[in-house]
Scaffold this active site. Structure first.
Site, short mmCIF file in Angstrom:
data_model
loop_
_atom_site.label_atom_id
_atom_site.label_comp_id
_atom_site.label_asym_id
_atom_site.label_seq_id
_atom_site.Cartn_x
_atom_site.Cartn_y
_atom_site.Cartn_z
N THR A 247 0.85 -1.18 0.00
CA THR A 247 0.00 0.00 0.00
C THR A 247 0.88 1.23 0.00
O THR A 247 1.67 1.43 0.91
CB THR A 247 -0.91 0.02 1.24
OG1 THR A 247 -0.10 -0.14 2.39
CG2 THR A 247 -1.94 -1.06 1.20
N THR B 290 8.53 -4.51 -1.15
CA THR B 290 9.99 -4.40 -1.20
C THR B 290 10.72 -5.74 -1.31
O THR B 290 11.84 -5.77 -1.79
CB THR B 290 10.53 -3.67 0.05
OG1 THR B 290 10.09 -4.36 1.21
CG2 THR B 290 10.09 -2.24 0.08
N ASP B 291 10.10 -6.83 -0.87
CA ASP B 291 10.85 -8.09 -0.81
C ASP B 291 11.51 -8.48 -2.13
O ASP B 291 12.67 -8.86 -2.15
CB ASP B 291 9.94 -9.23 -0.33
CG ASP B 291 9.88 -9.31 1.19
OD1 ASP B 291 10.41 -8.37 1.83
OD2 ASP B 291 9.33 -10.29 1.71
N LYS C 154 18.04 -5.93 -1.78
CA LYS C 154 17.54 -5.66 -0.43
C LYS C 154 18.50 -6.34 0.54
O LYS C 154 18.59 -7.55 0.60
CB LYS C 154 16.13 -6.23 -0.27
CG LYS C 154 15.47 -5.85 1.05
CD LYS C 154 14.04 -6.35 1.14
CE LYS C 154 13.37 -5.83 2.42
NZ LYS C 154 12.00 -6.28 2.58
#
Lengths: 442, 634
Positions: free
Chosen positions: A105, A181-182, A260
């Protein structure tokens, strides 16, 4: 009709019987003790046997349901009516930028009554929540799909690529892709190969703190992304995320070079083996390196197809050749190995690798070290791996190599052509110079 | 002014906050008190509130949002981890803190909840890096009894302490992050307290109950009392952050005076026939021209910096702004508080206090003339950047309208002198939503039973034990307990061989007398006392040096006692030197020694004390002198 989220078994029946639902004001009498409040959904992992209500002071408490229990509905759910603040005044002359939602979101609203968090879905909503955006670009927003980033597949990469290409053809001046983001690094790499030398910036953005929190990094990351999309002189596929713990600098990473590196911190994304291509600070873009694709270079190539027959394999001590054999037998046509150090695997894997390479499978070598470049000529194992036809992939990130292979396998069935593509620097995925590390003061 | 609190209908509710002395913070494994600091970390953030589903605007949240400031956090990597920095999800609730809170709940006859749910309470002033404070209800209801009156308890909550403000500048606020996450227990009483004195007693009693758990922090900044004060026809005022127990009655007295004053002003305004319409219709006028050649330094400075002098006429308010009910209690001060808090302006003046501040009577007549008013009216002037000056005057206009209706309900901050200052509007219904990162924590009946069976002794029981053990009077022991030094007292007795009466008297009498002299004794920490008594015990300093040393350490709280001794030039005396000196004095007073040893001892002691006061223990010196003197006579 009743959702009663999180309630199971007897308690669910009890609540159903009383005709109450989440958000209703109820009275609960347990062994003579009287409670009044709003029925709240139950946390999925919590023990059964409790009813959760929100008291009039705003606090939730759990009440153990045991013995004589009575539930009464006092009043129903008042449907929340949201009165969005007026959309900020339209400023003419700003570049057109579209924000494509893919999951997570970007912005949300809280229903303080039930504690529910609802995502924001339209451009108007987005602008009402982050009004600053209206001063950066003439914004449009669309939701392509909503998946957790760990559920993304190569097919989804294709869908994003096709959607972005549509907007490029519509003439927008920048695209922002909001992404969980993963696996954002993988998707950024995927678009780097699917839309090479794009005419406009394509900027991925995410948040490490969810957007329902006042401290969310989402707003500032989004402002940076929209700024780069609408105003950057370069047209690169990139990722805009916090540079450090502070909210003041956002790093713009190249899509093929970013990983990441932290599970939770705002500065989780790092450029590996190179520096970020730019920074966003105080509302301005600072370019950090020179070899960038300019806007409207006219060399745009669109190839959105990805194969699902590529495999990313992390070597570990004791790995059995059976594993490679088993995967190969499932019809996989390409392997990226995350080898040790300069690009090695145990010698006992050499025969099976030789066998599959002979069968026309592409095997590329990367390193499981976080930083550096592989070199398979230094030690004999490396030389033996080269001899059987393992392709050394230089300083390419294993994840990027995997994405690139998925893409290359969809472009050609000829393994030599695939190898040629893998060794050609197409989107900045291969670097020629290795940087010394930062000085550390002790 | 003598106030009959019954007659004015005073009602006070207390919220007592106290830090728990647990090993770890509430949601991570950082220490609650770090002895040494690690690598310095400074980072900046911005906060913005996620909108409510209902789209409604909370007045307190709007206040902070309007003041959107850059937030700068200062910390180090030994005192805080990524959790306090909001860079890692919170760990599970600290069971040690829950146990202390549940024990307190049992002591206050409160009912523990069956399952604890951590909530996020929106606070976007930066005091929490997340933008919300994590808080949970531990127990509901209950009562305490003091002075023969039952005081109902409303809730007992456990929450994370907030970061501490270091500095505020225009558009920027700095916090020390180290305190964030220290467990804080909050006890809320029903608003049934009817006098300032009673509020003090209730707060003191709650403090004693909490200390009985043996797991609360003591000393400066570990306790904060919030007071909810209202009077008949007045309003509910939330007063935040009263740190000292002794200040509670003063704060309440002054709040009653303030509310009565505002009610009196309301009546006067009614009598003068002021209407809301009239105030609303007043234009904001630029009077910068009048001050082109002003002698007022502040006005001049602001104009040079590009500021403007804007003015608002408050019709028929003349004389009311400067009317003072008690020091700092004036309508003018209310206006200034509002304007400062919302618009961060400095130069605020009104005609009730002019001429003054370098503004001449000629300029005042100009003001009245330009504003088309006379001394029956009041004119408020703000000199600052135009936008801010305008914002400030709009806030003042709003506050002036509120004056027509009496006392506006608001949140105020307590100052050390007992007066209060406007802080922000009262928040609407608390904006809370569940902390989904932390699972609910069940409180099992058998666990509660175990806690009930193993309750710590009450402080009365502790007092009895101490009286018996150390042979001190009940009064002294109670004093030690009330001054929160009983634990320290026992520690000193255990770790040194100084007499208990000496320790008790220094911890109570000496400290109180220093406090009376205006010394900031609250700066004295346990380590200071412990070090002092260790040195006394080792004979390296005399107990008589206590007042000087404690005074010095109070003024230099980051230094230790050894440094105090060094700085004060308190030289310790070697036994050889001393014996030498005594021998010489005996020689000098040979005759007296032979004739009247008792008199000789006092003469010699007098001489010695002139030189060695504070450097050697008097009793010890006396025993050396008398043994030598009598050694001569026999």
């Amino acid at each position: 009709m009743s959702s009663l989220e999180g309630y199971r078994g007897e308690i669910r029946e009890l609540l159903e019987l009383a005709g109450v639902d989440i958000g209703d004001e109820i009275e609960l009498i347990v062994n003579g003790e009287r409670y009044r409040g709003i029925l709240i959904s139950r946390y999925e992992l919590a023990e059964p046997g409790y009813i959760v209500i929100k008291l009039s002071n705003g606090y939730n408490i759990g009440i153990r349901v045991k013995g004589r229990v009575e539930v009464k509905k006092l009043s129903g759910v008042g449907k929340p009516i949201f009165k969005p603040p007026a959309r900020p005044r339209h400023i003419t002359g700003l570049p057109k930028v579209v924000v494509i939602g893919t999951g997570g979101t970007i912005a949300s609203r809280i229903d303080y009554r039930t504690g529910g968090v609802r995502p924001v879905l339209t451009a108007d909503d987005l602008l009402s929540i982050i009004p600053e955006l209206s001063t950066i670009a003439d914004l449009d927003a669309t939701i392509l799909f909503s998946v957790f980033s760990e559920d993304m597949t190569p097919t989804d990469w294709s869908s994003i690529a096709i959607k972005v290409d549509e907007y490029i053809k519509k003439g927008v001046e920048g695209v922002v892709i909001a992404h969980g983001t993963d696996t954002m690094g993988y998707s950024a790499a995927a678009l780097s190969f699917a839309l090479q030398k794009p005419p406009i910036p394509l900027v991925f953005v995410g948040a490490q703190r969810s957007s329902d929190r006042p401290s969310s990094d989402s707003a500032i990351n989004l402002m940076a992304a929209v700024k780069v999309a609408g105003h950057a002189p370069f047209a690169e596929v990139c990722v805009a995320m916090h540079y450090w713990h502070s909210d003041d600098v956002i790093a713009i990473h190249r899509g093929t070079r970013v990983r990441k590196q932290h599970t939770s911190s705002r500065d989780a994304f790092k450029s590996i083996n190179c520096e970020p291509i730019a920074f966003y600070r105080d509302g301005e873009i600072q370019i950090n390196r020179g070899d960038l694709n300019p806007r409207g270079s006219g060399e745009y190539i669109f190839n959105p197809k990805f194969s699902d027959k590529a495999m990313l394999l992390k070597f570990y001590p004791g790995m059995s050749p059976d594993i490679i054999e088993a995967i190969w037998s499932r019809g996989y046509r390409g392997f990226i190995i995350e080898g040790t150090g300069l690009g090695h695997v145990a010698r006992k894997l050499i025969p099976i690798l030789e066998k599959i390479i002979k069968d026309g499978v592409f095997v590329g070598m990367t390193s499981q070290c976080y930083y550096g470049r592989i070199n398979m000529r230094v030690y004999s194992t490396g030389r033996d791996l080269l001899k059987i036809g393992v392709t050394p992939l230089d300083d390419m990130l294993p994840e990027t190599a995997y994405v690139k292979l998925s893409w290359a396998l969809a472009q050609s069935t000829d393994v030599d052509e695939v190898r040629r593509m893998m060794l050609t620097n197409m989107a900045g995925e291969i670097g020629e110079r290795s940087r010394p590390s930062e000085a550390k003061t002790i | 002014m003598m106030v009959d609190y019954k007659e004015v209908g005073l009602r006070v509710g207390l919220e007592v906050h106290r830090q728990l002395d647990t090993k770890c913070k509430l949601f991570c494994s950082c220490p609650t008190e770090s002895k040494d600091f690690g690598r310095e970390i400074v980072f900046t953030r911005w906060l913005r509130e996620a909108q409510s589903e209902l789209g409604e605007v909370d007045p307190a949240a709007l206040f902070e949002a309007k003041k959107r400031r850059k937030i700068v956090y200062h910390t180090d990597d030994k005192s805080t981890c990524l959790v306090e920095m909001d860079e890692e999800p919170p760990h599970d609730l600290n069971p040690e803190a829950i146990e202390v809170a549940l024990t307190a709940a049992i002591l206050m006859n409160s009912n523990p909840v069956d399952e604890i749910h951590v909530m996020r309470k929106i606070v976007i002033d930066g005091s929490n890096t997340t933008g919300f404070q994590r808080t949970c209800i531990i127990a509901i209801g209950g009562w305490i009894e003091t002075l023969g009156k039952k005081i109902p308890i409303q809730t007992i909550c456990l929450e994370e302490d907030a970061a501490r403000i270091i500095e505020q500048k225009k558009g920027e606020i700095h916090y020390d992050l180290r305190r964030l996450g220290v467990p804080l227990i909050e006890i809320s009483t029903a608003p049934v307290i009817e006098s300032p004195r009673e509020a003090y007693e209730v707060a003191k009693y709650i403090g004693r109950l909490l200390r009985a758990t043996g797991k609360v922090k003591r000393g400066l900044g570990t306790v904060r009392q919030d007071l909810n004060v209202s009077i008949k026809d007045g309003a509910l005022i939330e007063i935040k952050g009263v740190q000292e127990l002794d200040l509670i009655p003063r704060v309440i007295e002054l709040e009653v005076v303030r509310q009565l004053h505002l009610l009196k002003i309301k009546d006067e305004l009614m009598k003068r026939g002021v209407s809301e319409e009239e105030i609303r219709s007043q234009p904001i006028v630029d009077l910068t021209e009048i001050f082109a050649d002003t002698n007022s330094k502040i006005v001049k400075k602001k104009i040079v910096e590009g500021g403007r002098v804007l003015a608002l006429k408050l019709p028929k308010f003349g004389g009311l702004l400067g009317l003072e009910a008690a020091p700092k209690i004036r309508l003018g001060a209310e206006f200034a508080g509002r304007a400062r808090a919302w618009a961060e302006v400095e130069g605020i003046f009104h005609t009730d206090e002019l001429p003054g501040y370098g503004i001449t009577s000629q300029e005042v007549s100009e003001i009245f003339k330009k504003m088309n008013s006379s001394s029956i009216d009041a004119v408020v002037l703000v000199v600052d950047e135009e936008d801010r000056a305008r914002e400030a005057l709009e806030r003042i206009r709003e506050r002036a309208i509120e004056a027509l209706y009496g006392v506006p309900s608001e949140t105020r901050a307590a100052r050390p002198d007992g007066t209060t200052i406007y802080m922000r509007p009262r928040p609407g219904a608390a904006r809370m939503y569940p902390e989904t990162d932390i699972p609910p924590y069940p409180v099992k009946p058998d666990y509660l039973e175990r806690l009930k069976k193993n309750l710590p002794p009450t402080l009365d029981e502790v007092a009895e034990r101490l009286v018996e053990k150390y042979g001190l009077s009940k009064q002294v022991i109670n004093e030690l307990i009330d001054m929160e030094r009983a634990e320290l007292f026992e520690k000193i007795i255990q770790e040194t061989n100084v007499q208990s009466t000496v320790v008790a008297s220094i911890l109570t009498e000496h400290v109180k007398s220093l406090k009376r002299d205006g010394v900031r004794v609250e700066e004295l920490r346990d380590e200071h006392f412990l070090e002092f008594f260790k040195l006394v015990s080792e004979g390296r300093v005399a107990k008589e040096a206590a007042p000087d040393i404690l005074r010095w350490v109070s003024e230099n709280p980051n230094r230790n006692v050894s440094e105090a001794i060094e700085a004060l030039g308190i030289r310790t005396v070697s036994l050889d030197e001393l014996e030498d000196k005594v021998n010489r004095l005996i020689e000098l007073n040979k005759e007296v020694v032979q004739k009247n040893p008792g008199k000789a001892i006092s003469i010699i002691m007098g001489e010695l004390m002139k030189e060695y006061r504070g450097k050697i223990d008097g009793a010890k010196l006396h025993s050396i002198v008398s043994s030598k003197v009598y050694g001569q006579t026999n």
